[in-house]
Design a protein around this motif. Sequence first.
Motif, PDB file in Angstrom:
ATOM      1  N   GLY A 101       1.259  -1.156  -0.022  1.00 53.48           N
ATOM      2  CA  GLY A 101      -0.009  -0.035  -0.048  1.00 53.48           C
ATOM      3  C   GLY A 101       1.131   1.566   0.474  1.00 53.48           C
ATOM      4  N   ALA A 102       1.621   0.805   0.382  1.00 52.18           N
ATOM      5  CA  ALA A 102       2.885   1.685   1.002  1.00 52.18           C
ATOM      6  C   ALA A 102       3.795   2.752  -0.842  1.00 52.18           C
ATOM      7  N   GLY A 103       4.056   1.310  -0.588  1.00 53.77           N
ATOM      8  CA  GLY A 103       4.656   1.030  -2.447  1.00 53.77           C
ATOM      9  C   GLY A 103       3.607   2.135  -3.392  1.00 53.77           C
ATOM     10  N   PHE A 104       2.240   1.525  -3.744  1.00 53.14           N
ATOM     11  CA  PHE A 104       1.197   2.394  -4.483  1.00 53.14           C
ATOM     12  C   PHE A 104       0.704   3.775  -4.293  1.00 53.14           C
ATOM     13  N   ALA A 105       0.848   3.945  -3.430  1.00 52.85           N
ATOM     14  CA  ALA A 105       0.875   5.121  -3.447  1.00 52.85           C
ATOM     15  C   ALA A 105       2.060   6.606  -3.816  1.00 52.85           C
ATOM     16  N   ILE A 106       3.311   5.750  -3.252  1.00 48.86           N
ATOM     17  CA  ILE A 106       4.714   6.612  -3.952  1.00 48.86           C
ATOM     18  C   ILE A 106       4.514   6.439  -4.911  1.00 48.86           C
ATOM     19  N   ALA A 107       4.070   5.157  -5.784  1.00 51.82           N
ATOM     20  CA  ALA A 107       4.920   5.096  -7.115  1.00 51.82           C
ATOM     21  C   ALA A 107       3.396   6.671  -7.658  1.00 51.82           C
ATOM     22  N   ILE A 108       2.198   5.832  -7.456  1.00 52.71           N
ATOM     23  CA  ILE A 108       1.315   7.247  -8.085  1.00 52.71           C
ATOM     24  C   ILE A 108       2.168   8.490  -7.455  1.00 52.71           C
ATOM     25  N   TYR A 109       2.889   9.031  -6.395  1.00 59.19           N
ATOM     26  CA  TYR A 109       3.330  10.128  -6.542  1.00 59.19           C
ATOM     27  C   TYR A 109       4.287  10.244  -7.534  1.00 59.19           C
ATOM     28  N   PHE A 110       5.461   9.437  -7.275  1.00 56.82           N
ATOM     29  CA  PHE A 110       6.472   9.792  -8.432  1.00 56.82           C
ATOM     30  C   PHE A 110       5.878   9.718  -9.768  1.00 56.82           C
ATOM     31  N   LEU A 111       5.070   9.202 -10.176  1.00 53.11           N
ATOM     32  CA  LEU A 111       4.767   8.920 -11.531  1.00 53.11           C
ATOM     33  C   LEU A 111       4.170  10.128 -12.271  1.00 53.11           C
ATOM     34  N   PHE A 112       3.631  11.095 -11.080  1.00 51.88           N
ATOM     35  CA  PHE A 112       2.230  12.182 -11.265  1.00 51.88           C
ATOM     36  C   PHE A 112       1.763  13.382 -11.237  1.00 51.88           C
ATOM     37  N   PHE A 113       3.454  13.129 -10.216  1.00 50.72           N
ATOM     38  CA  PHE A 113       3.052  14.520  -9.024  1.00 50.72           C
ATOM     39  C   PHE A 113       4.613  15.347  -9.576  1.00 50.72           C
ATOM     40  N   PRO A 114       4.769  16.675  -9.595  1.00 49.87           N
ATOM     41  CA  PRO A 114       6.079  17.097  -9.803  1.00 49.87           C
ATOM     42  C   PRO A 114       6.687  16.898  -8.318  1.00 49.87           C
TER      43      PRO A 114
END
Length: 335
Positions: A101-114
């Motif tokens: 769950g932590a990794g999924f959130a980090i992946a979204i942040y890393f891919l789609f947020f500045p």
Amino acid sequence: MIHPALIRKQRVILFISLLLILFTIFIGMGLGASSLSYDRLFPTLIGNGTFKEEFVLFSIRLPRIFITLLAGMALALSGSILQGITRNDLADPGIIGINSGAGFAIAIYFLFFPIEVGSFVYLIPLVGFLGAILTACLIYLLAYNKTNGLQPVNLVLIGVGFSIALSGAMIVLISSADRTKVDFIAKWLNGNIWGTDWPFVLAILPWLIILIPFTLYKANRLNLLGLSEPVAIGVGVSVEKERITLLVTAVALAATAVSVTGGITFIGLMAPHIAKALVGPRNQLFIPVALLLGGWLLLFADTIGRNVLEPSGIPAGIVVSLIGAPYFVYLLLKK
């Protein structure tokens, strides 16, 4: 009351664990792609080394050593809490889906947020915490039964399902992403220690400074939660309130660790079990031992992993899994 002989035994084991950590740190400081002579370690530590020696030791080796040590402690403490509140010896933040769950959130942040350089290091643990707490809440709700309360077996099975599903979703996310970002997330999935600078140490340290004393303060509550719910309620424990508070603590510890070390499992499973085998099931006794053992296990795994194959080595998560997976199967068959 804890028997004085057990307290003496705990102190001896803590001392031995500390020696193991110091010995592994000493070995780890000298090993690596740029080897550092062991007779030069002390002069370099006190500021009498060459520029190359000081750069290798203070900018490469020591930050990584401290990160792995702190992350291992956080994962071990998280596993100890989860096993206590679920009354399930197989509970581990990696196995039951919290790390994913932590990794999924980090992946979204890393891919789609500045990504802003100044705040990235300190935001990563927070993003991981948000993803992990959402996952933990969903798993908890699905494993909870109004009649019988929390179902420990259901918790593990649902958690494993979440872990697989979220790992699959992460792979789908990165399938069309930029190559450099894909490399980062792929390394994260393998449990590759990537947060290897001093700012990452400063990002993870405050969480541990707050949550380790808090967990030790709650140790007696954990002892009572490990009993049956009627017994815990009978002695005046607000079971759901305490369980949720400690669950949030466990999630915060796991998310903080995996935000800088990647998807590492089994540390939170092995360290508490070994500690319980050494000093017994009282949380006041085994949690300090589990902390040091967890830190040492991850430090040991990373020291081996980064020196086995040149130049990139083997991710610490894979080394831990090679040790932890057979241990998990053994526990599964035993329990």
